[in-house]
Design an enzyme around this catalytic site. Structure first.
Site, PDB file in Angstrom:
ATOM      1  N   ALA A   9       0.807  -1.216   0.000  1.00 15.48           N
ATOM      2  CA  ALA A   9       0.000   0.000   0.000  1.00 15.48           C
ATOM      3  C   ALA A   9       0.842   1.270   0.000  1.00 15.48           C
ATOM      4  CB  ALA A   9      -0.943   0.009   1.197  1.00 15.48           C
ATOM      5  N   GLY A  10       2.106   1.136   0.319  1.00 16.20           N
ATOM      6  CA  GLY A  10       2.955   2.323   0.476  1.00 16.20           C
ATOM      7  C   GLY A  10       3.259   2.977  -0.863  1.00 16.20           C
ATOM      8  N   ARG A  14      10.948   7.121  -1.699  1.00 20.50           N
ATOM      9  CA  ARG A  14      12.367   7.192  -2.058  1.00 20.50           C
ATOM     10  C   ARG A  14      12.663   6.755  -3.503  1.00 20.50           C
ATOM     11  NH1 ARG A  14      14.275   3.971   3.160  1.00 20.50           N
ATOM     12  NH2 ARG A  14      12.061   3.425   3.119  1.00 20.50           N
ATOM     13  N   GLY A 140      14.812  -2.650  10.575  1.00 23.17           N
ATOM     14  CA  GLY A 140      14.515  -2.865  11.984  1.00 23.17           C
ATOM     15  C   GLY A 140      15.477  -3.898  12.547  1.00 23.17           C
ATOM     16  N   ARG A 329       9.464  -9.824 -36.513  1.00 25.20           N
ATOM     17  CA  ARG A 329       8.492  -9.407 -35.497  1.00 25.20           C
ATOM     18  C   ARG A 329       7.093  -9.854 -35.905  1.00 25.20           C
ATOM     19  NH1 ARG A 329       5.740  -4.529 -36.943  1.00 25.20           N
ATOM     20  NH2 ARG A 329       6.379  -3.876 -39.021  1.00 25.20           N
ATOM     21  N   ASN A 382       2.008  -3.974 -48.557  1.00 24.14           N
ATOM     22  CA  ASN A 382       0.897  -4.714 -47.943  1.00 24.14           C
ATOM     23  C   ASN A 382      -0.173  -3.803 -47.371  1.00 24.14           C
ATOM     24  OD1 ASN A 382       2.672  -3.814 -45.964  1.00 24.14           O
ATOM     25  ND2 ASN A 382       2.109  -5.448 -44.550  1.00 24.14           N
TER      26      ASN A 382
HETATM   27  C1  UD1 Z   1       9.905  -2.600   7.383  1.00 20.75           C
HETATM   28  C2  UD1 Z   1       9.982  -3.094   8.815  1.00 20.75           C
HETATM   29  C3  UD1 Z   1      11.460  -3.269   9.195  1.00 20.75           C
HETATM   30  C4  UD1 Z   1      12.128  -4.218   8.239  1.00 20.75           C
HETATM   31  C5  UD1 Z   1      11.928  -3.759   6.788  1.00 20.75           C
HETATM   32  C6  UD1 Z   1      12.406  -4.853   5.849  1.00 20.75           C
HETATM   33  C7  UD1 Z   1       8.074  -2.164  10.041  1.00 20.75           C
HETATM   34  C8  UD1 Z   1       7.630  -1.159  11.005  1.00 20.75           C
HETATM   35  N1  UD1 Z   1       9.354  -2.154   9.695  1.00 20.75           N
HETATM   36  O1  UD1 Z   1      10.516  -1.315   7.341  1.00 20.75           O
HETATM   37  O2  UD1 Z   1      11.561  -3.775  10.533  1.00 20.75           O
HETATM   38  O3  UD1 Z   1      13.519  -4.296   8.552  1.00 20.75           O
HETATM   39  O4  UD1 Z   1      10.540  -3.534   6.497  1.00 20.75           O
HETATM   40  O5  UD1 Z   1      12.370  -4.473   4.506  1.00 20.75           O
HETATM   41  O6  UD1 Z   1       7.283  -2.972   9.589  1.00 20.75           O
HETATM   42  N2  UD1 Z   1       3.214  -0.604   3.646  1.00 20.75           N
HETATM   43  C9  UD1 Z   1       1.838  -0.651   3.600  1.00 20.75           C
HETATM   44  N3  UD1 Z   1       1.122   0.225   4.347  1.00 20.75           N
HETATM   45  C10 UD1 Z   1       1.698   1.152   5.149  1.00 20.75           C
HETATM   46  C11 UD1 Z   1       3.119   1.184   5.215  1.00 20.75           C
HETATM   47  C12 UD1 Z   1       3.845   0.296   4.437  1.00 20.75           C
HETATM   48  O7  UD1 Z   1       1.272  -1.474   2.889  1.00 20.75           O
HETATM   49  O8  UD1 Z   1       0.962   1.905   5.802  1.00 20.75           O
HETATM   50  C13 UD1 Z   1       3.985  -1.563   2.818  1.00 20.75           C
HETATM   51  C14 UD1 Z   1       4.906  -0.891   1.831  1.00 20.75           C
HETATM   52  O9  UD1 Z   1       4.266  -0.715   0.584  1.00 20.75           O
HETATM   53  C15 UD1 Z   1       6.049  -1.907   1.719  1.00 20.75           C
HETATM   54  C16 UD1 Z   1       6.048  -2.607   3.075  1.00 20.75           C
HETATM   55  O10 UD1 Z   1       4.811  -2.318   3.675  1.00 20.75           O
HETATM   56  O11 UD1 Z   1       5.813  -2.874   0.715  1.00 20.75           O
HETATM   57  C17 UD1 Z   1       7.174  -2.126   3.981  1.00 20.75           C
HETATM   58  O12 UD1 Z   1       7.032  -0.751   4.225  1.00 20.75           O
HETATM   59  P1  UD1 Z   1       8.265   0.223   4.319  1.00 20.75           P
HETATM   60  O13 UD1 Z   1       7.771   1.574   4.610  1.00 20.75           O
HETATM   61  O14 UD1 Z   1       9.169   0.037   3.160  1.00 20.75           O
HETATM   62  O15 UD1 Z   1       8.947  -0.360   5.652  1.00 20.75           O
HETATM   63  P2  UD1 Z   1      10.454  -0.266   6.086  1.00 20.75           P
HETATM   64  O16 UD1 Z   1      10.740   1.071   6.645  1.00 20.75           O
HETATM   65  O17 UD1 Z   1      11.316  -0.750   4.979  1.00 20.75           O
HETATM   66 CA    CA Z   2      11.042  -1.262   2.785  1.00 21.55          CA
END
Ligand code: UD1
Ligand code: CA
Length: 450
Positions: A9-10, A14, A140, A329, A382
């Site tokens: 969902a994110g 970056r 984490g 192709r 053609n």
């Molecule tokens: C997360 C973990 C971290 C771990 C890392 C590994 C948490 C709090 N942290 O951090 O411990 O080391 O992944 O890659 O979980 N997403 C949603 N909804 C949200 C937020 C995020 O669906 O509200 C999804 C994002 O699209 C992504 C995934 O969750 O696919 C991880 O989110 P991201 O923000 O990248 O977490 P990290 O900071 O990488």
């Molecule tokens: Ca991540």
């Protein structure tokens, strides 16, 4: 029984992109598609993708995957909040929930199997995948006792300087006994550096949690920016090339070659520098591809050579020589022992066996027989501006240099087309066709005009 949830969902700030992060492509497939594929062999009872940022685009990109479910997280308040959205959908469910991050695309199915096995054998409330990274920045951190039982999980941003020295990281891959997780999910707090609901906070509250180290740390690399995307591509390419090298394929200058994982190669295939093999391409034994070629979604038979050419959605049969500088192709099919090259384009055209089109031609929407010689500069006209029309050329026919074959048109077997002809009407077998104005020579003309 296992249900899979994929966090997607994110936004992926970056990446600095308009495209949602999980839709970025890695070697021909999106990040999230790869994650979905990695769980397929586990035969999960349900696969749920949690979408939010540009949810419609993400759903549309995956609409062809059968039985995939989507749950929307309309505001993205953290990974814990994302999993909270499952509560109404998994009411009464008593099995395990495997949680995967949509941005961790290199994970092997084998690793997931091991995670599930450890989880079930030890009757854990949760089991998480961890790794020791030489540069754990951003991940984490996981703190365990001597028995790999997780004591604490702290996000990088919430760690003290001393805690950051712990290089054991959370991969973002978890297996939960769903009922234990469902009990603690409603009580998550946002008292952390990012003011988010962390899934990692739930982990340490569910009961006995065990950490399992991944053998190859590269599998758990998360994609947060384009540098990591490029690194992941590199890792993927190395995996693919190692596999084919050990299977008897020669790669000359491997770093200049790219091969999708979906490609199949047979032993004694030789791939020359600057060659790219994509999609569902199959290359049979003894063929030599490159240098400088692109083959996409195509089948190449045994002992074929392809030099400096582009072949897409096409079939080339045994012992044919393609190139230099050919473009096949639109479902082109080349029979056995043919030559196609030196600036020749084939589109939606079928060549029989031992047929040559060796110089400067465009052959489109045509069916060409066996043992045909397409003379230099032969063009099938053609397209009449509205519709495409077909050309048929019989066995043993030879077209002279610079022939224009105006479709729809049928040339019979063993026809000769005189050089420079513009042929507009069908020609029966064994005929010579001359379709050009006669040459006129005016003797002494220069002297008279002076
Ligand atoms: C997360 C973990 C971290 C771990 C890392 C590994 C948490 C709090 N942290 O951090 O411990 O080391 O992944 O890659 O979980 N997403 C949603 N909804 C949200 C937020 C995020 O669906 O509200 C999804 C994002 O699209 C992504 C995934 O969750 O696919 C991880 O989110 P991201 O923000 O990248 O977490 P990290 O900071 O990488
Ligand atoms: Ca991540």
């Amino acid at each position: 029984m296992v249900v899979v949830a994929i966090l997607a969902a994110g936004r992926g700030t970056r990446m600095k992109s308009n495209l949602p992060k999980v839709l970025h492509s890695l070697g021909g497939r999106s990040l999230v598609e790869r994650v979905v594929e990695s769980v397929e062999p586990l035969s999960p009872s349900r696969r749920i993708v949690i979408v939010g940022y540009q949810a419609e685009e993400v759903k549309a990109a995956m609409h062809s995957i059968p039985t995939l479910e989507f749950v929307e997280q309309t505001v993205q308040l953290g990974t814990g909040h994302a999993i909270q959205q499952l509560l109404p959908h998994l009411e009464g469910y008593t099995g395990d929930l495997l949680v995967l991050n949509g941005d961790v695309p290199l994970l092997r199915t084998e690793t997931l199997k091991q995670l599930l096995q450890t989880h079930q054998e030890n009757q854990n409330a949760a089991t998480i995948l961890t790794a020791y990274l030489s540069n754990p920045t951003g991940y984490g951190r996981v703190f365990c006792n001597d028995e790999d039982i997780v004591q604490q999980m702290i996000e990088h941003k919430d760690c003290t300087a001393v805690q950051r020295q712990n290089s054991r990281v959370n991969a973002g891959i978890y297996c939960f006994r769903w009922q234990n997780l469902a009990e603690v999910l409603p009580y998550l707090q946002t008292n952390n550096a990012q003011k988010e609901y962390y899934l990692t906070d739930a982990v340490t509250q569910v009961g006995k949690v065990m950490a399992v180290d991944v053998e190859d740390y590269q599998e758990i690399l998360g994609i947060n920016d384009r540098l990591q995307l490029a690194t992941a591509y590199d890792i993927l390419q190395r995996r693919v090339k190692e596999k084919w090298l050990l299977a008897g394929v020669t790669l000359i200058d491997p770093t200049s070659i790219t091969i999708d994982e979906t490609v199949e190669l047979q032993p004694d295939v030789i791939i020359e520098p600057q060659t790219h093999l994509r999609g569902k391409t199959v290359i049979q034994a003894g063929s030599r591809i490159g240098p400088g070629s692109l083959i996409e979604n195509s089948q190449v038979g045994e002992n074929v050579t392809v030099q400096y050419s582009v072949v897409t959605d096409s079939i080339v049969q045994a012992r044919s020589k393609i190139g230099p500088y050919a473009h096949l192709r639109g479902h082109a099919q080349v029979g056995t022992g043919c030559r196609v090259g030196n600036f020749v384009e084939l589109k939606n055209t079928q060549l029989g066996d031992r047929t040559n089109a060796a110089h400067l031609s465009y052959i489109g929407d045509s069916i060409v027989g066996n043992h045909v010689n397409i003379g230099a500069g032969t063009i099938t006209a053609n397209y009449d501006g509205e519709k495409k029309h077909r050309t048929k050329i019989g066995d043993g026919t030879k077209t002279g240099s610079n022939s224009v074959l105006v479709a729809p048109l049928t040339l019979g077997d063993n026809v000769y087309v005189a050089a420079g002809s513009t042929v507009t009407e069908d020609v029966p077998d064994d005929s010579l066709v001359i379709a050009r104005s006669r040459q006129v020579v005016k003797r002494g003309w220069r002297k008279k005009s002076q």
